[in-house]
Design a protein around this motif. Structure first.
Motif, short mmCIF file in Angstrom:
data_model
loop_
_atom_site.label_atom_id
_atom_site.label_comp_id
_atom_site.label_asym_id
_atom_site.label_seq_id
_atom_site.Cartn_x
_atom_site.Cartn_y
_atom_site.Cartn_z
N ARG A 22 42.57 35.71 -20.98
CA ARG A 22 41.80 34.94 -20.09
C ARG A 22 42.37 35.07 -18.49
O ARG A 22 41.61 34.25 -17.70
CB ARG A 22 41.77 33.21 -20.50
CG ARG A 22 41.35 33.55 -21.91
CD ARG A 22 41.22 31.91 -22.40
NE ARG A 22 40.25 31.13 -21.92
CZ ARG A 22 39.70 30.01 -22.25
NH1 ARG A 22 40.52 29.11 -23.09
NH2 ARG A 22 38.60 29.62 -21.72
N LYS A 61 35.14 38.74 -20.87
CA LYS A 61 35.68 38.91 -19.73
C LYS A 61 35.10 40.51 -18.97
O LYS A 61 35.03 40.54 -17.75
CB LYS A 61 37.23 38.77 -19.45
CG LYS A 61 37.70 37.56 -19.84
CD LYS A 61 36.98 36.16 -18.95
CE LYS A 61 37.52 34.84 -19.31
NZ LYS A 61 36.92 33.84 -18.56
N GLN A 64 31.08 40.89 -16.77
CA GLN A 64 30.79 41.07 -15.40
C GLN A 64 31.07 42.13 -14.66
O GLN A 64 30.20 42.89 -13.82
CB GLN A 64 31.74 40.02 -14.62
CG GLN A 64 33.17 40.26 -14.85
CD GLN A 64 34.21 39.14 -14.07
OE1 GLN A 64 33.82 38.94 -12.81
NE2 GLN A 64 35.19 38.61 -14.80
N GLU A 90 29.96 31.32 -23.85
CA GLU A 90 30.14 30.61 -22.60
C GLU A 90 30.31 31.47 -21.34
O GLU A 90 29.73 31.15 -20.39
CB GLU A 90 31.45 29.79 -22.68
CG GLU A 90 31.22 28.57 -23.90
CD GLU A 90 32.56 28.03 -23.99
OE1 GLU A 90 33.58 28.30 -23.57
OE2 GLU A 90 32.77 26.95 -25.12
N GLU A 91 31.11 32.62 -21.39
CA GLU A 91 31.19 33.34 -20.13
C GLU A 91 29.81 34.22 -19.88
O GLU A 91 29.39 34.06 -18.71
CB GLU A 91 32.12 34.46 -20.60
CG GLU A 91 32.34 35.62 -19.51
CD GLU A 91 33.21 34.98 -18.31
OE1 GLU A 91 33.36 35.66 -17.52
OE2 GLU A 91 33.92 33.86 -18.82
N GLN A 93 26.77 32.95 -20.24
CA GLN A 93 25.96 31.76 -19.85
C GLN A 93 26.49 31.46 -18.55
O GLN A 93 25.49 31.21 -17.49
CB GLN A 93 25.99 30.56 -20.96
CG GLN A 93 25.23 29.48 -20.38
CD GLN A 93 25.24 28.26 -21.35
OE1 GLN A 93 26.27 27.79 -22.07
NE2 GLN A 93 24.09 27.41 -21.24
N ARG A 94 27.68 31.13 -18.28
CA ARG A 94 27.98 30.89 -16.94
C ARG A 94 27.81 32.06 -15.84
O ARG A 94 27.65 31.57 -14.82
CB ARG A 94 29.75 31.00 -17.10
CG ARG A 94 30.38 30.46 -15.60
CD ARG A 94 31.65 30.10 -15.97
NE ARG A 94 32.48 30.93 -16.71
CZ ARG A 94 32.98 30.79 -17.95
NH1 ARG A 94 32.78 29.63 -18.72
NH2 ARG A 94 33.83 31.73 -18.41
N ARG A 95 27.55 33.25 -16.05
CA ARG A 95 27.38 34.44 -15.41
C ARG A 95 25.92 34.73 -15.46
O ARG A 95 25.44 35.80 -14.54
CB ARG A 95 28.16 35.50 -15.75
CG ARG A 95 29.53 35.16 -15.54
CD ARG A 95 30.65 36.47 -15.56
NE ARG A 95 32.05 36.25 -15.31
CZ ARG A 95 32.52 35.92 -14.06
NH1 ARG A 95 31.63 35.99 -12.91
NH2 ARG A 95 33.83 35.55 -13.77
N ARG A 96 25.04 34.04 -16.34
CA ARG A 96 23.67 34.32 -16.45
C ARG A 96 23.46 35.82 -17.02
O ARG A 96 22.48 36.51 -16.11
CB ARG A 96 22.86 33.95 -15.29
CG ARG A 96 22.99 32.36 -14.90
CD ARG A 96 22.44 31.88 -13.59
NE ARG A 96 22.59 30.48 -13.39
CZ ARG A 96 21.91 29.85 -12.35
NH1 ARG A 96 21.28 30.55 -11.39
NH2 ARG A 96 22.19 28.38 -12.26
#
Length: 248
Positions: A22, A61, A64, A90-91, A93-96
């Motif tokens: 992370r 990770k 992106q 969650e990752e 969703q956070r970065r759409r």
């Protein structure tokens, strides 16, 4: 950490290793660098808006960087650890980002034959016990002409005291760079010298992360005289590969 996994042969990472995946170091100095290097190894244009399978996606990770470099229509993230998949969700969703997550062993994928354009396997293969089966699965799910983006640490790095102290791996399946390349060829993947690189990055230096070199106490060994600690390959499934069975 999780207790129930989607693979009977899964080797659980140490708590420190899980946290390291992370970190900024992992994302910026490992994932980002490897993804850019793999893109540079293509000798033709990669597929347009590909469907990418991230094999062993971990905590997501990589999403992106795959999105930035390859602009995929969709990312499929596969991992054997439910906790990692939760963090991957969650990752995403956070970065759409458009990511579908699948709990699975890489040696027994639930995807259809010839269903993805690219398989991204970054620092996953040395964690897998059933490596031959996993590679056959990557070949099967790739479309004819699709690409395997393979980035791995070799036995020369994994079998050092610092890595064995802090991380956990199935040591009996670790291989050299040459052995990994032979595996890819045996499975039927095609590549030439221009599709392969041997990064010699500071974090991959065996034993001391290159500290003695930075202090000019030792000279780095040139290519051809050192045992490689990293190998990156862009390998292609032949465009003429049969859609029925897809055996090489």
């Amino acid at each position: 950490m999780s207790e129930q996994f989607f693979s009977d042969s899964y080797v659980e990472e140490t708590r420190l290793g899980f946290l390291f995946l992370r970190s900024h170091t992992w994302q910026h100095h490992v994932l980002r660098v490897a993804t850019n290097d793999l893109r540079s190894l293509f000798t033709e244009q990669p597929p347009h808006h590909p469907v990418i399978l991230d094999a062993g996606c971990g905590q997501g990770k990589s999403f992106q960087y795959l999105h930035k470099v390859f602009n995929p229509a969709q990312i499929l993230g596969v991992d054997a650890d439910p906790l990692s998949l939760k963090l991957s969700a969650e990752e995403a969703q956070r970065r759409r980002l458009n990511v579908e997550l699948i709990g699975s062993d890489c040696a027994a994928l639930t995807l259809a034959d010839a269903s993805v354009d690219m398989v991204f396997c970054h620092q996953t293969f040395h964690h897998l016990v059933e490596q031959e089966k996993a590679l056959a699965e990557f070949y099967r799910v790739l479309k004819p002409g699709g690409y395997l983006l393979f980035a791995e640490s070799t036995e020369a790095y994994i079998d050092t005291w610092v890595i064995r102290w802090f991380f956990r791996h199935p040591m009996h399946v670790q291989k050299s760079a040459a052995q990994y390349l032979d595996m890819l060829r045996t499975e039927g993947f095609q590549f030439v010298a221009q599709n392969v690189s041997y990064p010699y990055l500071w974090w991959s230096r065996a034993r001391d992360f290159g500290v003695l070199e930075r202090l000019k106490l030792v000279k780095p060994k040139p290519f051809g005289e050192r045992e490689e600690t990293l190998v990156n390959v862009v390998a292609r499934k032949p465009p003429q590969a049969s859609l029925e069975g897809d055996t090489p």
